[in-house]
Design a protein around this motif. Structure first.
Motif, PDB file in Angstrom:
ATOM      1  N   UNK A  30      -4.653 -16.963  11.987  1.00 17.10           N
ATOM      2  CA  UNK A  30      -4.136 -16.663  10.651  1.00 17.10           C
ATOM      3  C   UNK A  30      -4.912 -17.620   9.681  1.00 17.10           C
ATOM      4  N   UNK A  31      -5.518 -18.481  10.294  1.00 17.04           N
ATOM      5  CA  UNK A  31      -6.237 -19.542   9.533  1.00 17.04           C
ATOM      6  C   UNK A  31      -7.695 -19.619  10.270  1.00 17.04           C
ATOM      7  N   UNK A  32      -8.911 -19.491   9.598  1.00 16.90           N
ATOM      8  CA  UNK A  32     -10.227 -19.943  10.179  1.00 16.90           C
ATOM      9  C   UNK A  32     -11.151 -20.430   9.231  1.00 16.90           C
ATOM     10  N   UNK A  33     -11.701 -21.434   9.677  1.00 19.54           N
ATOM     11  CA  UNK A  33     -12.607 -22.180   8.695  1.00 19.54           C
ATOM     12  C   UNK A  33     -14.072 -22.053   9.088  1.00 19.54           C
ATOM     13  N   UNK A  34     -15.120 -21.467   8.149  1.00 22.03           N
ATOM     14  CA  UNK A  34     -16.495 -21.309   8.809  1.00 22.03           C
ATOM     15  C   UNK A  34     -17.110 -22.737   8.024  1.00 22.03           C
ATOM     16  N   UNK A  35     -17.863 -23.309   8.835  1.00 19.95           N
ATOM     17  CA  UNK A  35     -18.175 -24.445   8.741  1.00 19.95           C
ATOM     18  C   UNK A  35     -19.796 -24.591   9.093  1.00 19.95           C
ATOM     19  N   UNK A  36     -20.385 -25.109   8.153  1.00 23.06           N
ATOM     20  CA  UNK A  36     -22.101 -25.233   8.546  1.00 23.06           C
ATOM     21  C   UNK A  36     -22.703 -26.119   7.316  1.00 23.06           C
TER      22      UNK A  36
ATOM     23  N   UNK B 153      -0.194 -20.364   6.401  1.00 24.70           N
ATOM     24  CA  UNK B 153      -0.520 -19.778   7.407  1.00 24.70           C
ATOM     25  C   UNK B 153      -0.252 -20.599   8.868  1.00 24.70           C
ATOM     26  N   UNK B 154       1.076 -21.336   8.762  1.00 26.49           N
ATOM     27  CA  UNK B 154       1.851 -21.964  10.076  1.00 26.49           C
ATOM     28  C   UNK B 154       1.662 -21.180  10.952  1.00 26.49           C
ATOM     29  N   UNK B 155       1.448 -21.794  12.225  1.00 27.91           N
ATOM     30  CA  UNK B 155       1.251 -21.178  13.514  1.00 27.91           C
ATOM     31  C   UNK B 155       2.709 -20.479  13.667  1.00 27.91           C
ATOM     32  N   UNK B 156       3.738 -21.434  13.260  1.00 25.97           N
ATOM     33  CA  UNK B 156       5.090 -20.961  13.966  1.00 25.97           C
ATOM     34  C   UNK B 156       5.617 -19.895  13.063  1.00 25.97           C
TER      35      UNK B 156
ATOM     36  N   UNK C 268      -3.773 -14.344   5.879  1.00 25.24           N
ATOM     37  CA  UNK C 268      -4.564 -14.822   6.845  1.00 25.24           C
ATOM     38  C   UNK C 268      -5.628 -15.639   5.713  1.00 25.24           C
ATOM     39  N   UNK C 269      -6.029 -16.951   5.997  1.00 23.63           N
ATOM     40  CA  UNK C 269      -6.963 -17.346   5.103  1.00 23.63           C
ATOM     41  C   UNK C 269      -8.106 -17.876   5.814  1.00 23.63           C
ATOM     42  N   UNK C 270      -9.228 -17.641   5.251  1.00 24.84           N
ATOM     43  CA  UNK C 270     -10.721 -18.005   5.611  1.00 24.84           C
ATOM     44  C   UNK C 270     -11.183 -18.991   4.436  1.00 24.84           C
ATOM     45  N   UNK C 271     -11.722 -19.971   5.048  1.00 21.82           N
ATOM     46  CA  UNK C 271     -12.482 -21.128   4.372  1.00 21.82           C
ATOM     47  C   UNK C 271     -13.834 -21.016   4.597  1.00 21.82           C
ATOM     48  N   UNK C 272     -14.779 -21.325   3.702  1.00 24.87           N
ATOM     49  CA  UNK C 272     -16.227 -21.798   3.952  1.00 24.87           C
ATOM     50  C   UNK C 272     -16.363 -23.196   3.606  1.00 24.87           C
ATOM     51  N   UNK C 273     -16.687 -23.913   4.391  1.00 26.62           N
ATOM     52  CA  UNK C 273     -17.061 -25.432   4.117  1.00 26.62           C
ATOM     53  C   UNK C 273     -18.196 -26.035   4.612  1.00 26.62           C
ATOM     54  N   UNK C 274     -18.639 -26.896   3.597  1.00 24.15           N
ATOM     55  CA  UNK C 274     -20.057 -27.399   3.777  1.00 24.15           C
ATOM     56  C   UNK C 274     -19.923 -28.730   5.029  1.00 24.15           C
ATOM     57  N   UNK C 275     -20.608 -28.640   6.022  1.00 25.17           N
ATOM     58  CA  UNK C 275     -20.368 -29.509   7.133  1.00 25.17           C
ATOM     59  C   UNK C 275     -20.467 -31.166   6.569  1.00 25.17           C
ATOM     60  N   UNK C 276     -21.227 -31.492   5.582  1.00 23.78           N
ATOM     61  CA  UNK C 276     -21.240 -32.775   5.080  1.00 23.78           C
ATOM     62  C   UNK C 276     -19.912 -33.361   4.359  1.00 23.78           C
ATOM     63  N   UNK C 277     -19.015 -32.375   4.020  1.00 19.84           N
ATOM     64  CA  UNK C 277     -17.702 -32.780   3.548  1.00 19.84           C
ATOM     65  C   UNK C 277     -16.478 -32.641   4.523  1.00 19.84           C
ATOM     66  N   UNK C 278     -17.114 -32.379   5.671  1.00 18.64           N
ATOM     67  CA  UNK C 278     -16.007 -32.182   6.681  1.00 18.64           C
ATOM     68  C   UNK C 278     -14.944 -33.262   6.814  1.00 18.64           C
TER      69      UNK C 278
ATOM     70  N   UNK D 105      -9.293 -24.113  14.600  1.00 22.71           N
ATOM     71  CA  UNK D 105      -9.719 -23.039  14.147  1.00 22.71           C
ATOM     72  C   UNK D 105     -10.972 -23.234  13.324  1.00 22.71           C
ATOM     73  N   UNK D 106     -11.821 -23.496  13.667  1.00 27.67           N
ATOM     74  CA  UNK D 106     -13.123 -23.345  13.098  1.00 27.67           C
ATOM     75  C   UNK D 106     -14.097 -22.881  13.678  1.00 27.67           C
TER      76      UNK D 106
END
Length: 541
Positions: free
Chosen positions: A254-260, A381-384, A390-400, A416-417
């Motif tokens: 239910x939570x997914x971060x797309x990092x790159x 999006x708490x697992x319990x 459902x939440x999808x994030x896109x995130x620049x790796x240099x801000x991880x 969840x990445x």
């Protein structure tokens, strides 16, 4: 899909009542096909007359779904031209595509291929050869130019003639010289058929003669510096494997971060890969997942951006401000707002895509608002909790590392990445060639290999590649992207700088001062973080 394969998926086998193939045809729209009038007569075992027959007959798509029989009947008819337009009944097989139709004033010595069903070959054979010139009826003469192999003969009638130079169907087989020493046949050009039946609105692409360097008009097949959005899925190639992986994970997480890295294609795969897949529906062990989609970027006020999207169907400004206040006060507000939205929509799940999540740290200056925004996402999006979001994030790796300031966010990212790396050479090749070929554009030999060499394995090179391809397309010759055009555009490494310099050099001294001010306002200087781009309103500028 390569154009040649798409051509194969348009071919039709026409069958008599006794189950014997009597000719071929090809799809020209979702439910319409072309063949010869005498092929329809053979299928119905009737002589061809000026009157259009009304009886139905059988056909299938032999190279895509052999044996999946459909019925068809003639709906337009010209016995003098030996042309019949068919309407196909029933659900067409998955993957069927209309033929790409082209015409040109000069087809001399163009290589062609055709598929047909001569006697004794019910599964079909291929023939090839050369196209010659027109004869007095307007038909084009074609001939076999080899010593061995099959040639056009009875059983090929109604078939599409694929021009290997123009990458499209230029005509339909209407007659063959059966004398073995001749090995010649005649085709009716699709341009003439389109003129004969104007109500069909046949999409025939006009190809300029090969000796003309003037660019053929058309829509660009590349995005340039723009990311792919949900409406651009038809141009989005090269990320099929990654999209399948992300879709599989989204079906169970239910939570997914797309990092790159910057420029690795995070926004594009989320918007043009995941979102269209969600809209089609995700099959999971627990049932089908689909529902409303909201795509936001945090901006300077992420709660406002989130509330405005969730209340987009409400005409009341109060609805937006009230939700903003709720989100700021209570981290359960996003979860509850999603439930209310889905209840009104009669849906079960909602997908929220937060693109460029790093703006939460670079643009949002209010730590309280930043904390409230992140806590709402995590609570929803708490697992319990079997919640509806459902939440999808896109995130620049240099801000991880900034995400580590929030324990819940750090833990969610640990589990969840999906980290996006460089595209493989095969994926890059598809991203370069498939959008162009799908629209009928060609590449000068050696160009694709040079571009692949210039791109290398740099994960952040995709915007550079896309811009270089767009600028090369703008410098096309006829329908071809050329080595000279690529060099003139500056190639992958210099195209953006060259475009910027060309635009800047055209400005007056006063305009250059204004441009410098605009560039500074579009840059967010980092205070403890990296410098990043910044959005500015037109009023501010």
């Amino acid at each position: 899909m390569p154009m040649a394969q798409a051509h194969e998926n348009s071919l039709i086998r026409i069958i008599s009542s006794s189950g014997i193939p009597v000719g071929t045809g090809f799809l020209i729209s979702e439910t319409s096909a072309l063949t010869c009038a005498h092929v329809v007569g053979a299928a119905l075992r009737q002589p061809v007359t000026v009157d259009m027959p009304s009886a139905e007959f059988s056909l299938d798509f032999p190279l895509l779904a052999p044996g999946q029989t459909l019925t068809a009947r003639a709906v337009l008819w010209d016995s003098a031209l030996d042309v019949a337009v068919l309407e196909i009944s029933g659900e067409l097989p998955s993957g069927v595509q209309p033929a790409r139709l082209v015409q040109s004033a000069d087809l001399w010595q163009h290589a062609f291929r055709a598929f047909g069903f001569p006697e004794g070959f019910p599964n079909g054979v291929w023939a090839d050869g050369r196209i010659l010139g027109r004869e007095a009826t307007g038909w084009y003469q074609v001939e076999d130019s080899k010593q061995t192999g099959y040639f056009i003969q009875p059983g090929f009638s109604g078939g599409a003639v694929w021009d290997e130079v123009l990458n499209g169907v230029v005509g339909m087989v209407v007659a063959a010289d059966t004398r073995e020493e001749r090995r010649a046949a005649f085709i009716q050009p699709v341009g003439y058929i389109a003129e004969t039946f104007p109500d069909l609105h046949m999409p025939v692409n006009l190809f300029q003669p090969a000796d003309s360097n003037a660019p053929v008009p058309g829509e660009p097949p590349y995005m340039g510096l723009r990311y792919f959005d949900t409406a651009d899925v038809g141009l989005f190639y090269g990320r099929a494997a990654l999209t399948r992986e992300l879709v599989s994970r989204l079906a169970t997480e239910r939570f997914l971060a797309i990092v790159g890295a910057s420029g690795s294609g995070k926004s594009s795969v989320a918007r043009a890969g995941l979102v269209p897949a969600w809209q089609k529906g995700l099959e999971t062990p627990g049932g089908r997942l689909d529902g409303p989609v909201h795509v936001i970027t945090p901006t300077t006020h992420p709660l406002e951006s989130l509330a405005a999207s969730l209340t987009r169907d409400s005409e009341s400004v109060t609805a937006t401000t009230t939700l903003m206040d709720d989100l700021a006060r209570d981290p359960r507000s996003l979860h509850l707002a999603a439930r209310k939205l889905l209840s009104r929509a009669g849906a079960q799940q909602l997908l929220l895509v937060v693109d460029q999540f790093e703006e939460t740290f670079t643009l949002c200056k209010d730590p309280t608002e930043r904390k409230a925004f992140i806590e709402n996402l995590l609570t929803a999006t708490a697992e319990d909790d079997g919640g509806p979001l459902r939440v999808v994030l896109t995130l620049r790796a240099d801000f991880y590392h900034h995400c580590a300031e929030f324990d819940g966010l750090r833990q969610a990212l640990e589990k969840h990445q999906a980290y996006i790396g460089a595209m493989t050479p095969d994926e890059l090749r598809e991203a370069i060639t498939a959008p162009a070929q799908a629209a009928g554009w060609d590449f000068q030999p050696g160009l694709v290999e040079l571009i692949l060499q210039d791109v290398g394995q740099e994960p952040g090179a995709l915007p550079l590649l896309s811009h270089a391809l767009l600028e090369t397309w703008k410098r096309r010759q006829g329908r071809a992207l050329t080595l000279a055009g690529y060099a003139a555009a500056g190639g992958v490494r210099k195209a953006i700088a060259q475009t910027a310099e060309n635009v800047y050099d055209r400005l007056s001294p006063v305009e250059k001062v204004i441009a410098r001010s605009i560039f500074l306002r579009l840059t967010e200087l980092g205070e403890g973080v990296q410098d990043t781009r910044r959005r500015a309103s037109l009023d501010e500028l």
